[in-house]
Design an enzyme around this catalytic site. Structure first.
Site, PDB file in Angstrom:
ATOM      1  N   LYS A  19      -6.809   3.678  -6.188  1.00 28.19           N
ATOM      2  CA  LYS A  19      -5.872   3.747  -5.065  1.00 28.19           C
ATOM      3  C   LYS A  19      -4.742   4.714  -5.392  1.00 28.19           C
ATOM      4  O   LYS A  19      -4.153   4.653  -6.473  1.00 28.19           O
ATOM      5  CB  LYS A  19      -5.277   2.369  -4.770  1.00 28.19           C
ATOM      6  CG  LYS A  19      -4.194   2.386  -3.679  1.00 28.19           C
ATOM      7  CD  LYS A  19      -3.623   0.997  -3.438  1.00 28.19           C
ATOM      8  CE  LYS A  19      -2.624   0.576  -4.505  1.00 28.19           C
ATOM      9  NZ  LYS A  19      -1.308   1.264  -4.357  1.00 28.19           N
TER      10      LYS A  19
ATOM     11  N   ASP B  22       2.413   6.272  13.495  1.00 32.77           N
ATOM     12  CA  ASP B  22       3.154   7.283  14.245  1.00 32.77           C
ATOM     13  C   ASP B  22       2.531   7.357  15.632  1.00 32.77           C
ATOM     14  O   ASP B  22       1.714   6.501  15.994  1.00 32.77           O
ATOM     15  CB  ASP B  22       3.082   8.630  13.510  1.00 32.77           C
ATOM     16  CG  ASP B  22       4.329   9.473  13.713  1.00 32.77           C
ATOM     17  OD1 ASP B  22       4.673   9.720  14.894  1.00 32.77           O
ATOM     18  OD2 ASP B  22       4.959   9.882  12.723  1.00 32.77           O
TER      19      ASP B  22
ATOM     20  N   ASP C 165      -3.759   5.108   0.171  1.00 29.52           N
ATOM     21  CA  ASP C 165      -2.995   4.022   0.784  1.00 29.52           C
ATOM     22  C   ASP C 165      -1.655   4.554   1.292  1.00 29.52           C
ATOM     23  O   ASP C 165      -0.614   4.349   0.668  1.00 29.52           O
ATOM     24  CB  ASP C 165      -2.787   2.904  -0.243  1.00 29.52           C
ATOM     25  CG  ASP C 165      -2.125   1.678   0.357  1.00 29.52           C
ATOM     26  OD1 ASP C 165      -2.173   1.521   1.586  1.00 29.52           O
ATOM     27  OD2 ASP C 165      -1.556   0.880  -0.416  1.00 29.52           O
TER      28      ASP C 165
ATOM     29  N   LYS D 203      -0.697   4.093   4.717  1.00 28.88           N
ATOM     30  CA  LYS D 203      -0.231   3.221   5.802  1.00 28.88           C
ATOM     31  C   LYS D 203       0.330   4.033   6.974  1.00 28.88           C
ATOM     32  O   LYS D 203       1.487   3.899   7.355  1.00 28.88           O
ATOM     33  CB  LYS D 203       0.816   2.233   5.278  1.00 28.88           C
ATOM     34  CG  LYS D 203       0.316   1.346   4.144  1.00 28.88           C
ATOM     35  CD  LYS D 203       1.407   0.387   3.674  1.00 28.88           C
ATOM     36  CE  LYS D 203       0.926  -0.467   2.511  1.00 28.88           C
ATOM     37  NZ  LYS D 203       0.783   0.316   1.256  1.00 28.88           N
TER      38      LYS D 203
ATOM     39  N   ARG E  31      -0.628  -3.461 -11.434  1.00 31.20           N
ATOM     40  CA  ARG E  31       0.162  -3.805 -12.609  1.00 31.20           C
ATOM     41  C   ARG E  31      -0.581  -4.565 -13.704  1.00 31.20           C
ATOM     42  O   ARG E  31      -0.409  -4.257 -14.887  1.00 31.20           O
ATOM     43  CB  ARG E  31       1.422  -4.564 -12.185  1.00 31.20           C
ATOM     44  CG  ARG E  31       2.562  -3.640 -11.768  1.00 31.20           C
ATOM     45  CD  ARG E  31       3.702  -4.399 -11.131  1.00 31.20           C
ATOM     46  NE  ARG E  31       3.394  -4.812  -9.756  1.00 31.20           N
ATOM     47  CZ  ARG E  31       4.247  -5.408  -8.946  1.00 31.20           C
ATOM     48  NH1 ARG E  31       5.468  -5.707  -9.368  1.00 31.20           N
ATOM     49  NH2 ARG E  31       3.909  -5.712  -7.720  1.00 31.20           N
TER      50      ARG E  31
ATOM     51  N   THR F 225       1.676  -8.050   1.519  1.00 26.73           N
ATOM     52  CA  THR F 225       1.599  -9.266   0.706  1.00 26.73           C
ATOM     53  C   THR F 225       2.942  -9.681   0.116  1.00 26.73           C
ATOM     54  O   THR F 225       3.067 -10.789  -0.401  1.00 26.73           O
ATOM     55  CB  THR F 225       0.577  -9.096  -0.434  1.00 26.73           C
ATOM     56  OG1 THR F 225       0.898  -7.925  -1.184  1.00 26.73           O
ATOM     57  CG2 THR F 225      -0.830  -8.976   0.111  1.00 26.73           C
TER      58      THR F 225
END
Length: 233
Positions: free
Chosen positions: A37, A69, A64, A66, A210, A119
């Site tokens: 990603k 518009d 990613d 997002k 992470r 999330t």
């Protein structure tokens, strides 16, 4: 034991600030990881050039960004993502954005994913943002819209995966971030789930950043998560 097909379900988030850091991680993880990603952090620091390089090396890239518009701008963004070589692309799950993205991606292999509710947000956060719906209600509404519009899948917390899967059926992709291996801290995520539980609930892909990239041994961390994922088979 790592099941043969489970590697395709793991997406490692290259949430680092330089292209060099990302390239080192990819080299370290080698054949263990097949999908990466690239989000804002890396994209805005020169990482977009990695999309084509990773694709040329046989990796899949989940871009990613997002998108949200006016429809024409979303459509042009999708076209640009296609030209880079991305395999997956996120848009916020607003109906007009999903329609524009689906139309722009038509005829290609690009998997357009609608982001339901981040999330890191809970009911109180939605209220602060002016929404009258709960997380569960908003996720359900956006999942139904995505199914009707015909995009490739959704991004949602694994905590909602089971209910979403019942709404969208078995064919659409369901990509779940906020994944934490057994015993890991949740950090700034508020709706987290362990890898095997996410797959059992109906997730098709898991995004992990992470717990892998910040580990002392990222390769071993990735392998351990793949073992946990294999337990869902």
């Amino acid at each position: 034991m790592i099941m043969p097909d489970v590697r395709e379900k793991l997406i490692v988030g290259l949430d680092v600030s330089t292209r060099e850091e990302a390239a080192r991680l990819v080299e370290t993880l080698g054949d263990t990881v097949s999908t990466y990603k690239i989000g804002y952090q890396l994209a805005y620091s020169g990482g977009l050039s990695l999309v084509g390089e990773l694709a040329a090396a046989g990796k899949s890239v989940f871009l990613d960004l997002k998108l949200l518009d006016i429809p024409n701008t979303v459509a042009k963004g999708v076209e640009s993502a296609l030209s880079l070589g991305a395999s997956m692309l996120t848009v916020h799950a607003y109906p007009h954005a999903m329609r524009a993205a689906a139309e722009a991606a038509r005829g290609s292999d690009l998997l357009v994913l609608g982001v339901t509710v981040l999330t890191a947000l809970d009911d109180d956060d939605l209220k602060d943002a002016g929404y009258s719906r709960s997380v569960d209600d908003l996720v359900a509404m956006r999942a139904q819209a995505a199914r009707e519009i015909g995009i490739g899948g959704l991004v949602a917390s694994a905590a909602e995966a089971r209910s979403i899967r019942s709404l969208i059926g078995p064919q659409m992709a369901l990509v779940t971030p906020g994944i934490r291996p057994a015993g890991a801290e949740s950090g700034d995520q508020k709706r987290v789930v362990e890898p095997a539980d996410a797959l059992r609930a109906g997730a098709s892909h898991l995004v992990v950043a992470r717990p892998i990239i910040a580990a002392e041994d990222p390769l071993e961390a990735a392998r351990s998560i793949l073992v946990e994922m294999s337990a869902a088979a």
